[in-house]
Design a protein around this motif. Structure first.
Motif, PDB file in Angstrom:
ATOM      1  N   ASN A  18       8.399 -19.000   8.992  1.00  0.00           N
ATOM      2  CA  ASN A  18       9.436 -18.596   8.052  1.00  0.00           C
ATOM      3  C   ASN A  18       8.849 -18.338   6.666  1.00  0.00           C
ATOM      4  OD1 ASN A  18       9.065 -21.171   6.937  1.00  0.00           O
ATOM      5  ND2 ASN A  18      10.778 -22.027   8.100  1.00  0.00           N
ATOM      6  N   SER A  19       7.501 -18.311   6.593  1.00  0.00           N
ATOM      7  CA  SER A  19       6.830 -18.183   5.307  1.00  0.00           C
ATOM      8  C   SER A  19       5.462 -17.532   5.505  1.00  0.00           C
ATOM      9  CB  SER A  19       6.663 -19.583   4.703  1.00  0.00           C
ATOM     10  OG  SER A  19       5.848 -19.561   3.571  1.00  0.00           O
ATOM     11  N   LEU A  20       5.044 -16.773   4.510  1.00  0.00           N
ATOM     12  CA  LEU A  20       3.704 -16.202   4.478  1.00  0.00           C
ATOM     13  C   LEU A  20       3.173 -16.431   3.072  1.00  0.00           C
ATOM     14  CD1 LEU A  20       1.495 -14.474   5.898  1.00  0.00           C
ATOM     15  CD2 LEU A  20       2.603 -12.474   4.902  1.00  0.00           C
ATOM     16  N   VAL A  21       2.123 -17.241   2.961  1.00  0.00           N
ATOM     17  CA  VAL A  21       1.541 -17.579   1.667  1.00  0.00           C
ATOM     18  C   VAL A  21       0.109 -17.055   1.628  1.00  0.00           C
ATOM     19  CG1 VAL A  21       0.854 -19.470   0.137  1.00  0.00           C
ATOM     20  CG2 VAL A  21       2.986 -19.635   1.443  1.00  0.00           C
ATOM     21  N   VAL A  22      -0.200 -16.252   0.618  1.00  0.00           N
ATOM     22  CA  VAL A  22      -1.562 -15.777   0.431  1.00  0.00           C
ATOM     23  C   VAL A  22      -2.409 -16.960  -0.023  1.00  0.00           C
ATOM     24  CG1 VAL A  22      -3.055 -14.216  -0.875  1.00  0.00           C
ATOM     25  CG2 VAL A  22      -0.758 -13.472  -0.164  1.00  0.00           C
ATOM     26  N   MET A  27      -2.300 -19.008  -3.367  1.00  0.00           N
ATOM     27  CA  MET A  27      -2.453 -18.247  -4.597  1.00  0.00           C
ATOM     28  C   MET A  27      -1.199 -18.390  -5.450  1.00  0.00           C
ATOM     29  SD  MET A  27      -3.706 -14.315  -4.870  1.00  0.00           S
ATOM     30  CE  MET A  27      -2.363 -13.274  -5.345  1.00  0.00           C
ATOM     31  N   GLU A  28      -1.403 -18.527  -6.746  1.00  0.00           N
ATOM     32  CA  GLU A  28      -0.292 -18.580  -7.691  1.00  0.00           C
ATOM     33  C   GLU A  28      -0.136 -17.209  -8.345  1.00  0.00           C
ATOM     34  OE1 GLU A  28      -1.170 -21.877 -10.278  1.00  0.00           O
ATOM     35  OE2 GLU A  28      -0.968 -23.317  -8.640  1.00  0.00           O
ATOM     36  N   MET A  29       1.002 -16.957  -8.934  1.00  0.00           N
ATOM     37  CA  MET A  29       1.292 -15.650  -9.526  1.00  0.00           C
ATOM     38  C   MET A  29       0.303 -15.262 -10.624  1.00  0.00           C
ATOM     39  SD  MET A  29       3.668 -14.417  -7.756  1.00  0.00           S
ATOM     40  CE  MET A  29       4.472 -13.094  -8.616  1.00  0.00           C
ATOM     41  N   THR A  30      -0.319 -16.232 -11.269  1.00  0.00           N
ATOM     42  CA  THR A  30      -1.265 -15.946 -12.356  1.00  0.00           C
ATOM     43  C   THR A  30      -2.707 -15.869 -11.879  1.00  0.00           C
ATOM     44  OG1 THR A  30      -1.385 -18.306 -12.838  1.00  0.00           O
ATOM     45  CG2 THR A  30       0.222 -17.009 -14.097  1.00  0.00           C
ATOM     46  N   ASP A  31      -2.956 -16.046 -10.565  1.00  0.00           N
ATOM     47  CA  ASP A  31      -4.309 -16.060 -10.004  1.00  0.00           C
ATOM     48  C   ASP A  31      -4.733 -14.702  -9.483  1.00  0.00           C
ATOM     49  OD1 ASP A  31      -4.869 -18.805 -10.220  1.00  0.00           O
ATOM     50  OD2 ASP A  31      -4.110 -19.266  -8.218  1.00  0.00           O
ATOM     51  N   SER A  32      -6.036 -14.491  -9.468  1.00  0.00           N
ATOM     52  CA  SER A  32      -6.634 -13.482  -8.601  1.00  0.00           C
ATOM     53  C   SER A  32      -6.986 -14.227  -7.313  1.00  0.00           C
ATOM     54  CB  SER A  32      -7.905 -12.905  -9.229  1.00  0.00           C
ATOM     55  OG  SER A  32      -8.910 -13.909  -9.285  1.00  0.00           O
ATOM     56  N   LEU A  33      -7.331 -13.520  -6.259  1.00  0.00           N
ATOM     57  CA  LEU A  33      -7.698 -14.206  -5.022  1.00  0.00           C
ATOM     58  C   LEU A  33      -8.996 -14.999  -5.179  1.00  0.00           C
ATOM     59  CD1 LEU A  33      -6.354 -14.749  -2.392  1.00  0.00           C
ATOM     60  CD2 LEU A  33      -7.388 -12.697  -1.467  1.00  0.00           C
ATOM     61  N   VAL A  58     -11.642 -20.562  -6.624  1.00  0.00           N
ATOM     62  CA  VAL A  58     -12.297 -21.359  -7.669  1.00  0.00           C
ATOM     63  C   VAL A  58     -11.389 -22.516  -8.100  1.00  0.00           C
ATOM     64  CG1 VAL A  58     -13.097 -21.311 -10.075  1.00  0.00           C
ATOM     65  CG2 VAL A  58     -13.769 -19.490  -8.486  1.00  0.00           C
ATOM     66  N   ARG A  59     -10.113 -22.214  -8.346  1.00  0.00           N
ATOM     67  CA  ARG A  59      -9.160 -23.242  -8.785  1.00  0.00           C
ATOM     68  C   ARG A  59      -8.971 -24.307  -7.726  1.00  0.00           C
ATOM     69  NH1 ARG A  59      -4.261 -23.657  -7.364  1.00  0.00           N
ATOM     70  NH2 ARG A  59      -3.961 -21.461  -6.828  1.00  0.00           N
ATOM     71  N   GLU A  60      -8.795 -23.886  -6.475  1.00  0.00           N
ATOM     72  CA  GLU A  60      -8.560 -24.843  -5.392  1.00  0.00           C
ATOM     73  C   GLU A  60      -9.769 -25.748  -5.151  1.00  0.00           C
ATOM     74  OE1 GLU A  60      -5.918 -25.692  -3.569  1.00  0.00           O
ATOM     75  OE2 GLU A  60      -4.565 -24.302  -4.554  1.00  0.00           O
ATOM     76  N   VAL A  61     -10.972 -25.191  -5.216  1.00  0.00           N
ATOM     77  CA  VAL A  61     -12.171 -26.028  -5.061  1.00  0.00           C
ATOM     78  C   VAL A  61     -12.195 -27.085  -6.157  1.00  0.00           C
ATOM     79  CG1 VAL A  61     -14.690 -26.087  -5.138  1.00  0.00           C
ATOM     80  CG2 VAL A  61     -13.532 -24.299  -3.823  1.00  0.00           C
ATOM     81  N   LYS A  62     -11.915 -26.694  -7.389  1.00  0.00           N
ATOM     82  CA  LYS A  62     -11.899 -27.649  -8.510  1.00  0.00           C
ATOM     83  C   LYS A  62     -10.835 -28.724  -8.293  1.00  0.00           C
ATOM     84  CE  LYS A  62     -12.905 -29.169 -12.675  1.00  0.00           C
ATOM     85  NZ  LYS A  62     -14.207 -29.764 -12.981  1.00  0.00           N
TER      86      LYS A  62
END
Length: 156
Positions: free
Chosen positions: A16-20, A51-57, A62-66
């Motif tokens: 019911n969801s698709l998240v990049v 991914m958040e709206m303000t992120d690039s892929l 990078v953000r998630e690893v941190k």
């Protein structure tokens, strides 16, 4: 919130969801791979997330690893795209996500290895030890594609 992963399972709930999302194969100077043991299912996985709206892929990786490991990284390449509709992830809140992940390669540039609220353990693992860890096969696939040293990214 707990999660259950399904692959090619006729009894799996309908998505019911698709998240990049983005993940990263981060290696240290000995070529060991950074893995985390996820708190939500107890399985080992590459660091990554939505991914958040303000992120690039790449910025997402990078953000998630941190966030998940405490390490700062720089993206160095692309392992592949993972969008198999047979892989769904069901969360206890009722969300059922279809897989959509782009997996990058990265190298450490700083930070300190640390467990986050999303993990119970974080460490670098030698490639020969990966098969011994409890891990969903879609994570193993990404690692296998990385270890193959492909000339071109996996597109799937």
């Amino acid at each position: 919130m707990a999660r259950t992963e399904f692959y090619d399972d006729p009894d799996a709930p309908a998505p019911n969801s698709l998240v990049v999302a983005a993940s990263a194969v981060v290696t240290d100077e000995q070529g060991r791979i950074l893995l985390q043991r996820r708190r939500d299912n107890g399985l080992w996985a590459l660091p990554g997330g939505g991914m958040e709206m303000t992120d690039s892929l790449p910025g997402t990786a990078v953000r998630e690893v941190k966030e998940e490991t405490g390490l700062d990284v720089e993206i160095t390449g692309l392992v592949g795209t993972y969008t198999d509709p047979r892989h769904v992830i069901a969360y206890t809140d009722g969300e059922v996500r279809r897989q959509f992940n782009v997996c990058f390669t990265a190298r450490v540039t700083g930070g300190e290895l640390a467990v986050s609220d999303e993990s119970t353990e974080v460490r670098f693992v030698a490639a020969r030890e990966v098969d011994e860890l409890p891990m969903h096969h879609t994570q193993r696939l990404r690692i296998a594609h990385y270890l193959e040293g492909r000339e071109r990214p996996y597109l799937g």
